[in-house]
Design a protein around this motif. Structure first.
Motif, mmCIF file in Angstrom:
data_model
loop_
_atom_site.group_PDB
_atom_site.id
_atom_site.type_symbol
_atom_site.label_atom_id
_atom_site.label_comp_id
_atom_site.label_asym_id
_atom_site.label_seq_id
_atom_site.Cartn_x
_atom_site.Cartn_y
_atom_site.Cartn_z
ATOM 1 N N VAL A 36 44.939 32.300 40.519
ATOM 2 C CA VAL A 36 43.588 32.529 39.610
ATOM 3 C C VAL A 36 42.301 31.867 39.083
ATOM 4 O O VAL A 36 42.780 30.805 39.118
ATOM 5 C CB VAL A 36 43.924 33.758 37.948
ATOM 6 N N SER B 293 43.700 33.486 44.489
ATOM 7 C CA SER B 293 43.744 34.757 45.629
ATOM 8 C C SER B 293 43.459 36.223 44.063
ATOM 9 O O SER B 293 43.011 37.346 44.439
ATOM 10 C CB SER B 293 44.956 35.334 44.715
ATOM 11 N N THR B 294 43.010 35.625 42.863
ATOM 12 C CA THR B 294 42.867 36.626 42.367
ATOM 13 C C THR B 294 41.054 36.335 41.291
ATOM 14 O O THR B 294 41.560 35.038 40.851
ATOM 15 C CB THR B 294 43.478 37.413 40.903
ATOM 16 N N LYS C 230 38.413 40.169 47.046
ATOM 17 C CA LYS C 230 39.338 40.055 46.096
ATOM 18 C C LYS C 230 39.565 40.758 45.170
ATOM 19 O O LYS C 230 39.162 41.040 44.417
ATOM 20 C CB LYS C 230 39.315 38.403 46.430
ATOM 21 N N ASP C 231 41.246 40.444 44.369
ATOM 22 C CA ASP C 231 41.493 41.377 43.328
ATOM 23 C C ASP C 231 40.091 40.996 41.880
ATOM 24 O O ASP C 231 40.131 40.084 42.207
ATOM 25 C CB ASP C 231 42.645 40.868 42.586
ATOM 26 N N LYS C 232 39.667 41.193 41.200
ATOM 27 C CA LYS C 232 38.721 41.607 40.590
ATOM 28 C C LYS C 232 39.347 42.388 38.769
ATOM 29 O O LYS C 232 39.385 43.122 38.935
ATOM 30 C CB LYS C 232 36.934 42.187 40.772
ATOM 31 N N MET D 269 48.366 41.992 38.048
ATOM 32 C CA MET D 269 47.404 41.747 39.754
ATOM 33 C C MET D 269 48.015 40.688 40.871
ATOM 34 O O MET D 269 48.485 41.013 42.190
ATOM 35 C CB MET D 269 46.221 41.406 39.626
ATOM 36 N N LYS E 4 50.275 41.400 44.660
ATOM 37 C CA LYS E 4 49.372 41.282 45.600
ATOM 38 C C LYS E 4 50.230 40.349 46.340
ATOM 39 O O LYS E 4 50.216 41.219 47.731
ATOM 40 C CB LYS E 4 48.265 40.073 44.864
#
Length: 337
Positions: free
Chosen positions: A165, A242-243, A276-278, A330, A334
């Motif tokens: 993160v 990644s997040t 990317k995941d947000k 999250m 992933k």
């Protein structure tokens, strides 16, 4: 890890070893007066090799040692014996280190796996001994090859933080405070811009002894994508997360506008970051009463449709478990995906 010990950018100069010279020895023994050539080859010069090490987190060990020189190859000997190879020099670096040729600007490689290697400078080839040059017309050659010179070059090593993160936000958004509360990291915290000048890494302890890594990326300002302030220096660390956790304080004039500015900076720096995941986390929410929070939620539901957001307060210890649960979900999603 203290801020001063976190070094993520260094320039080094490397020189590989010269190859050993071949031998021009002629075989001379008591009962063999004209034994012919028996000179051996020279050994190769030593390589300078970069090697990834998963136990390293910084380039600090290269801060004061910038020059590396490998050993020279040994000369060939009689009885066609080959000289010893020069000693290789290994430079260990953390995972996520990007290697560039300083002189050309070319990116050579990114080391992402433990034990992965990259030869920066190959050792010179050893010269051939006179044994290789004998022929029917020249049965006693008295010459051999010299060893070839090694290579020399300048390289730039850039480290991108490998974290699950990444905290993204303007200076003084509360990122360092959050990291200090939910991890064992001890970032510098003060009420002025750019308190954090290097990324801080922390291990977040989750339920059932599970953990994930969070990185406090130094604050972004408008124009960071153009290199304004310390822009590019900071933004490259976000590439490896990644997040992305966008931190925006509850007392911001316009929460959605701040988010849009941050997102635009990332987009202009590297469009792939947008995929990317947000998660948007609204910090300092202990300043809000329930009525004001409810009004803000109604507005944010419209503005952030499809983008998850939540309220929390590091100081008042409010909403931290919900934040961890959301991030863990999250990250796991992933991995499963």
């Amino acid at each position: 890890m203290t801020e001063g010990n976190f070094v993520d950018y260094v320039k080094i100069h490397v020189t590989s070893g010269k190859g050993g010279k071949g031998s021009a020895h002629l075989r001379r023994e008591k009962y063999i007066p004209k034994g012919g050539p028996d000179g051996g080859d020279g050994g190769r010069g030593g390589h300078v090799i970069l090697k990834a090490n998963e136990n390293m987190w910084t380039l600090y060990h290269l801060k004061f040692k910038r020059h590396f020189k490998a050993g020279h190859g040994g000369a060939g000997g009689k009885q066609t014996s080959t000289g010893a190879d020069g000693e290789d020099v290994y430079i260990e670096v953390p995972l996520g280190t990007v290697v560039k040729n300083t002189d050309t600007g070319e990116t050579l490689k990114e080391l992402l796996e433990d034990g992965e290697e990259l030869i920066l400078a190959k050792g010179g080839k050893g010269g051939r001994g006179n044994n290789h040059f004998k022929s029917s017309t020249n049965q006693t050659p008295r010459y051999a090859q010299p060893g070839l010179d090694g290579e020399e070059g300048n390289f730039t090593l850039e480290m991108k933080v490998l974290a699950d993160v990444g905290l993204v936000g303007f200076p003084n958004a509360g990122k360092s405070t959050l990291l200090s509360v939910i991890t064992a990291a001890k970032p510098k915290i003060a009420n002025y811009e750019f308190t954090t000048l290097k990324p801080n890494l922390g291990i977040v302890e989750y339920r059932d002894y599970k953990t994930f890594v969070m990185a406090d990326i130094p604050g972004i300002i408008e124009g960071a994508a153009e290199g304004r302030g310390l822009g590019h220096y900071f933004l490259r660390h976000i590439e490896r997360n990644s997040t992305l956790l966008f931190l925006i304080p509850a007392d911001a004039d316009d929460i959605k506008k701040q988010y849009d500015i941050l997102l635009d900076e990332l987009r202009r720096y590297n469009p792939e970051l947008i995929d990317k995941d947000k998660l948007v986390a609204i910090s300092k929410s202990d300043m809000l009463d329930e009525e004001l929070k409810s009004e803000m939620k109604t507005e944010l539901d419209i503005q952030f449709k499809g983008i998850p957001y939540l309220f929390f307060s590091s100081v008042a210890q409010q909403g931290l478990m919900e934040l961890k649960d959301t991030l863990w979900g999250m990250l796991n999603e992933k991995v499963r995906g």
